[in-house]
Enzyme design. Structure first.
Site, PDB file in Angstrom:
ATOM      1  N   TYR A   1      36.187  45.946  38.321  1.00  0.00           N
ATOM      2  CA  TYR A   1      35.328  46.928  37.649  1.00  0.00           C
ATOM      3  C   TYR A   1      34.289  46.258  36.755  1.00  0.00           C
ATOM      4  O   TYR A   1      33.577  46.937  36.029  1.00  0.00           O
ATOM      5  CB  TYR A   1      36.166  47.874  36.787  1.00  0.00           C
ATOM      6  CG  TYR A   1      36.976  48.891  37.557  1.00  0.00           C
ATOM      7  CD1 TYR A   1      37.309  48.691  38.893  1.00  0.00           C
ATOM      8  CD2 TYR A   1      37.418  50.053  36.946  1.00  0.00           C
ATOM      9  CE1 TYR A   1      38.065  49.614  39.593  1.00  0.00           C
ATOM     10  CE2 TYR A   1      38.170  50.980  37.642  1.00  0.00           C
ATOM     11  CZ  TYR A   1      38.494  50.756  38.961  1.00  0.00           C
ATOM     12  OH  TYR A   1      39.235  51.672  39.649  1.00  0.00           O
TER      13      TYR A   1
ATOM     14  N   LYS B   1      49.347  41.604  41.334  1.00  0.00           N
ATOM     15  CA  LYS B   1      49.539  41.290  42.747  1.00  0.00           C
ATOM     16  C   LYS B   1      49.367  39.767  42.875  1.00  0.00           C
ATOM     17  O   LYS B   1      48.538  39.255  43.645  1.00  0.00           O
ATOM     18  CB  LYS B   1      48.504  42.063  43.588  1.00  0.00           C
ATOM     19  CG  LYS B   1      48.702  42.016  45.059  1.00  0.00           C
ATOM     20  CD  LYS B   1      49.750  42.988  45.578  1.00  0.00           C
ATOM     21  CE  LYS B   1      49.970  42.765  47.059  1.00  0.00           C
ATOM     22  NZ  LYS B   1      51.095  43.512  47.608  1.00  0.00           N
TER      23      LYS B   1
ATOM     24  N   ASP C   1      52.436  47.267  44.144  1.00  0.00           N
ATOM     25  CA  ASP C   1      52.876  48.207  45.193  1.00  0.00           C
ATOM     26  C   ASP C   1      54.332  48.603  44.987  1.00  0.00           C
ATOM     27  O   ASP C   1      54.702  49.779  45.100  1.00  0.00           O
ATOM     28  CB  ASP C   1      52.624  47.638  46.603  1.00  0.00           C
ATOM     29  CG  ASP C   1      52.908  46.154  46.717  1.00  0.00           C
ATOM     30  OD1 ASP C   1      53.290  45.530  45.709  1.00  0.00           O
ATOM     31  OD2 ASP C   1      52.754  45.603  47.820  1.00  0.00           O
TER      32      ASP C   1
ATOM     33  N   ASP D   1      43.779  51.806  36.398  1.00  0.00           N
ATOM     34  CA  ASP D   1      43.098  53.066  36.710  1.00  0.00           C
ATOM     35  C   ASP D   1      43.962  53.906  37.645  1.00  0.00           C
ATOM     36  O   ASP D   1      44.219  55.091  37.397  1.00  0.00           O
ATOM     37  CB  ASP D   1      41.749  52.719  37.376  1.00  0.00           C
ATOM     38  CG  ASP D   1      40.855  53.930  37.507  1.00  0.00           C
ATOM     39  OD1 ASP D   1      41.163  54.984  36.915  1.00  0.00           O
ATOM     40  OD2 ASP D   1      39.827  53.837  38.202  1.00  0.00           O
TER      41      ASP D   1
END
Ligand code: NAD
Length: 361
Positions: free
Chosen positions: A124, A191, A225, A249
């Site tokens: 972002y 991740k 995840d 987000d």
């Protein structure tokens, strides 16, 4: 002494929600000296920008602001006021508490999560290269040379910077919050198994901060995840979550869904020098001026603001009053009724009346 607080009504449904919130905040007995400032589409004509400099100056001076939602004008070349505020005032933490209250219709109960989302970095950051542009071809050439990997010529590219500095301060914020409010655990989300040099750095930095500075608070990490699946299966296992921008987000909306949706999801954007309190939802323009939408998300943001001002008793009383109105289920807006066309739904200002009655009762 009254607190001088910048008060930004916003646009769309913002002004009605802000007015309802102002009334309940004042009904706590805490004194405010509101510095009313206007931003958004409605001031663009007068000032040539949706975020005039004097609005920023007001927040810099007062250090605390509460704001209604502001529409992002489409196709005008102006960036989002909400994003600009976070950048200009260096509000690096997006704080999103997601707590379920009895009476809220949701598949889940007993959810009580605190989300600390990094606000500036990651995908972002806005460093993007459009497919087909000369600078994009140039970048692809350099990247192929440096990484020894082939990138398709017709690619668009977004850059994901994550720094030690940015990570340290968001992780410290999460731990400080945990300490201050007696939370049991901080979970860093990433991740790192795939993105070793961005998410991997986030994880390594979080571990270091946890070990060296906050050994009194439990720390763990989760791959995003896996966390997403576990949140929908066993949200009660988590407490404070700290995440880079993109995952923050997505996961904060997931968690807003766990606790009953946008109507009750509060938020704050916090930096070292200023804090801006606002609901998670937007300006819902189609409901503008209809005295219809739920002011509770903004009122709960007011609870966060009271805590930030160390007005803990007033914060607890306002939270309890909101919880009591929710549990009774009578004076609530359409979105909190069993069906959306329930004729017993009340309007925005009637919710404020009911909350004030509880505060005074
Ligand atoms: P939105 O959150 O404004 O509305 C989406 C839908 O959610 C609404 O149509 C309504 O059905 C429901 N909803 C939202 N708030 C509600 C409330 N308080 N009570 C009951 N129902 C509610 O999202 P959007 O339509 O995607 O965005 C509208 C504008 O708001 C856009 O210009 C967007 O950029 C802006 N926005 C501003 C902020 C902010 O000011 N922080 C945040 C998000 C979006």
């Amino acid at each position: 002494m009254a607190y001088r607080v910048t008060f930004i009504p916003g646009d769309g449904v913002g002004p009605e929600l802000s007015e309802a919130t102002r009334r309940v905040l004042e009904a706590t007995g805490v004194e405010f000296d509101w510095d009313v400032q206007h931003a958004g589409v409605d001031v663009m004509e007068e000032f040539g920008t949706p975020l005039p400099e004097h609005v920023l100056e007001s927040i810099r001076k007062n250090k605390v602001a509460i704001k209604g939602p502001i529409t992002t004008p489409v196709g005008t070349g102006f960036r989002s006021v909400n994003v600009a505020l976070r950048k200009e005032l260096d509000l690096y933490c997006c704080l999103r508490p997601c707590k379920w209250y009895p009476g809220v219709r949701s598949r889940y109960q007993n959810v009580d999560l605190i989300i600390c989302r990094e606000n500036h970095e990651d995908l972002y950051a806005g460093i993007e290269f459009e497919q087909g542009k000369p600078e994009t071809h140039k970048l692809i050439e350099v990247l192929e040379l440096l990484s020894h990997r082939k990138i398709r010529e017709d690619s668009g590219i977004s850059i994901k910077p994550i720094s030690v500095t940015g990570t340290q301060r968001i992780v410290r914020y999460a731990f400080e919050y945990a300490r201050k409010f007696g939370r049991r655990k901080v979970t860093a989300v990433h991740k790192a198994n795939i993105m070793k040099f961005s998410d991997g750095l986030f994880l390594a930095t979080a571990r270091e901060v946890a070990e060296q500075e906050y050994s009194d608070v439990e720390f763990e990490d989760r791959i995003v995840d896996n966390l997403s699946m576990q949140l929908v299966q066993r949200p009660e296992e988590y407490d404070v979550l700290v995440l880079p921008n993109l995952y923050g987000d997505i996961v904060s909306d997931l968690c807003a869904g766990l606790i009953g949706g946008l109507g009750v999801a509060p938020g704050a954007n916090i930096g070292d020098d200023a804090a801006v309190f606002e609901a998670t939802h937007g300006s819902a323009p189609k409901y503008k001026g209809m005295n219809k939408v739920n002011p509770m998300a903004m009122m709960f943001s007011g609870v966060l603001m009271l805590r930030h001002l160390e007005e803990l008793d007033a914060a607890n009383r306002l939270e309890s009053a909101l919880a009591a109105v929710i549990e009774e289920g009578r004076s609530v807006t359409y979105d909190m009724k069993p069906t959306r066309d329930d004729p017993t739904a009340v309007g925005t200002s009637q919710v404020a009346d009911a909350v004030i009655q509880k505060l005074q009762g």
